[in-house]
Scaffold this motif. Structure first.
Motif, short mmCIF file in Angstrom:
data_model
loop_
_atom_site.label_atom_id
_atom_site.label_comp_id
_atom_site.label_asym_id
_atom_site.label_seq_id
_atom_site.Cartn_x
_atom_site.Cartn_y
_atom_site.Cartn_z
N GLU A 11 36.96 18.12 -0.61
CA GLU A 11 37.90 18.34 0.49
C GLU A 11 37.36 19.39 1.48
O GLU A 11 37.67 19.37 2.65
CB GLU A 11 39.24 18.86 -0.05
N TYR A 86 50.57 30.39 10.73
CA TYR A 86 50.10 29.78 9.49
C TYR A 86 50.96 30.31 8.34
O TYR A 86 51.37 29.56 7.46
CB TYR A 86 48.63 30.13 9.22
N THR A 89 54.33 28.67 8.13
CA THR A 89 54.30 27.33 7.53
C THR A 89 54.13 27.40 6.02
O THR A 89 54.64 26.55 5.30
CB THR A 89 53.10 26.52 8.06
N TYR A 113 43.80 26.81 6.55
CA TYR A 113 45.15 26.34 6.90
C TYR A 113 45.17 24.82 7.06
O TYR A 113 46.06 24.15 6.55
CB TYR A 113 45.62 27.02 8.18
N SER A 114 44.14 24.29 7.75
CA SER A 114 44.13 22.85 7.99
C SER A 114 44.05 22.08 6.67
O SER A 114 44.48 20.93 6.59
CB SER A 114 42.98 22.47 8.92
N LEU A 115 43.49 22.71 5.62
CA LEU A 115 43.38 22.01 4.33
C LEU A 115 44.60 22.22 3.43
O LEU A 115 44.93 21.36 2.62
CB LEU A 115 42.13 22.48 3.57
N CYS A 117 47.82 23.07 4.54
CA CYS A 117 49.15 22.90 5.14
C CYS A 117 49.82 21.60 4.70
O CYS A 117 51.04 21.48 4.77
CB CYS A 117 49.09 23.00 6.66
N SER A 118 49.01 20.64 4.23
CA SER A 118 49.65 19.38 3.81
C SER A 118 50.02 19.40 2.32
O SER A 118 50.44 18.40 1.77
CB SER A 118 48.71 18.21 4.11
N GLY A 119 49.85 20.56 1.66
CA GLY A 119 50.27 20.68 0.26
C GLY A 119 49.16 20.39 -0.72
O GLY A 119 48.03 20.08 -0.35
N ARG A 122 49.69 16.29 -6.44
CA ARG A 122 50.81 16.44 -7.37
C ARG A 122 50.36 16.68 -8.82
O ARG A 122 51.07 17.32 -9.59
CB ARG A 122 51.68 15.18 -7.35
N GLU A 126 49.60 23.87 -8.36
CA GLU A 126 49.59 24.18 -6.93
C GLU A 126 48.85 25.48 -6.62
O GLU A 126 47.99 25.53 -5.73
CB GLU A 126 51.06 24.29 -6.49
N TYR A 130 45.41 26.04 -4.16
CA TYR A 130 45.33 26.87 -2.96
C TYR A 130 44.25 27.94 -3.12
O TYR A 130 43.48 28.20 -2.19
CB TYR A 130 46.68 27.55 -2.68
#
Lengths: 254, 109
Positions: A11, A86, A89, A113-115, A117-119, A122, A126, A130
């Motif tokens: 990613e 950022y 969000t 942030y761009s990576l 921000c979409s969570g 699953r 988590e 991050y």
């Protein structure tokens, strides 16, 4: 942790390319100005913000004759202000992040942030996701800085004259992207034309005005004041016009 | 004041400002607080004004006294932007723009 890094690494590949490259440009720029690699590394680890690090180059290399920490503070605030958003969000996910919470907030960046921000996926924890993304990105940046400093050491300085332009080029590229994005938003109706054009024009002419009136040593504070004032005024008219659009929209709908 | 101390102060100032922008949302907007509309609005628009300011900041030493003092910077800036509009490739735009600047710098007196 290994499983998570294995999933996170692909990613971050686009960031790897960008950060190594910019990090090298930064490392060389610092070296050309005579800074020991330890300065560059410390800044890349603790400040960790590309645009600001490039903007710091000049104040740092001229610190002997001109030392204005307050101006630098406001410049840094303005350059980094986008991080506020950022943070807004990421409030909820990062507040759930437990032990890694301080680090993921500390090392936020545009690309991270761009990576994030979409969570997170699953099936993975988590907070570790991050942390992995954030740490990989920062690692690329620091690695690039070190490589750049080494290259700067090996290549004679006279060949490198002018390489500082990479900083200007970076800002020009970001500005071009931003303007392109804003014009796309105008086309799809999510932004008005004044909203798209006013901010960059305010930035350009506010700064030029400062340069003309205050001179090249102290125009930044002036420019920042003009920009904030301009936004204050623009906010009033912008709110009125968008309220008008909403009212008229409601009338038409029945 | 020694130069090293000045540098350390400058770095600390930048760390403080940066971390303020990174941590402030988490300190101010704890659970259930709403974000004021002006904050959301300016967050949307400030970055573009800021980049424009930084571009001018980078070009501040351009002087129109002789060609060598403005042609390389202005031409390379325009070319960088045009390349980026056309190819959307950051690596290409920055490398070509910087390369062109370095060449023009050596060619134009």
């Amino acid at each position: 942790m290994r499983r998570i890094l294995k999933r996170a690494f692909p990613e971050t590949l686009p960031v790897l390319a960008g950060y190594i490259f910019l990090g090298i440009a930064y490392g060389i720029a610092m070296k050309v100005r005579g800074f020991h690699v330890l300065w560059s590394i410390s800044i890349s680890v603790f400040v960790y913000g590309g645009s600001l690090q490039f903007a710091m180059l000049e104040p740092m290399s001229r610190a002997a004759e001109m030392f204005a920490p307050l101006t630098l503070f406001f410049l840094a605030l303005l350059v980094q202000a986008r991080h506020l958003f950022y943070g807004l969000t990421m409030l909820e996910p990062y507040n759930r992040a437990g032990a890694v919470r301080p680090y993921v907030i500390f090392a936020m960046s545009d690309e991270t942030y761009s990576l994030v921000c979409s969570g997170a996926p699953r099936d993975l924890p988590e907070n570790k996701w991050y942390a992995a993304i954030t740490a990989l990105d920062q690692f690329y940046w620091v690695a690039g800085t070190v490589i750049g400093a080494l290259l700067g050491e090996m290549i004679p300085v006279e060949y490198l004259t002018g390489i500082d332009f990479s900083m200007t080029a970076l800002f020009v590229v970001i500005m071009t992207d931003q303007t392109r994005g804003a014009m796309e938003s105008v086309r799809d109706g999510s932004m008005t034309l004044p909203q798209a054009l006013f901010p960059p024009l305010l930035g350009l002419f506010g700064t030029l005005l400062g340069l003309l009136l205050a001179g090249r040593d102290s125009f930044l504070l002036f420019a920042m004041a003009v920009i904030l004032l301009g936004f204050g005024v623009f906010y009033q008219t912008d709110r009125k016009s968008s309220a008008k659009v909403q009212r008229e929209g409601r009338v038409k709908k029945p | 004041m020694s130069l090293t101390l000045k540098w350390i102060i400058q770095i600390l100032v930048c760390i403080l400002a940066t971390q303020l922008t990174r941590f402030l949302p988490f300190l101010v907007f704890r659970e259930g607080k709403t974000v004021p509309p002006f904050v959301t609005w300016i967050g949307h628009h400030l970055p573009r004004a800021c980049m424009a300011m930084l571009v001018i900041y980078c070009l501040k030493d351009v002087s129109f006294a002789q060609a060598g003092a403005w042609v390389p910077a202005i031409v390379a800036t325009v070319v960088t932007s045009l390349l980026h509009l056309k190819f959307k490739n950051m690596f290409l735009s920055i490398c070509a723009g910087t390369g062109l600047y370095m060449i023009l710098l050596r060619l134009i007196p």
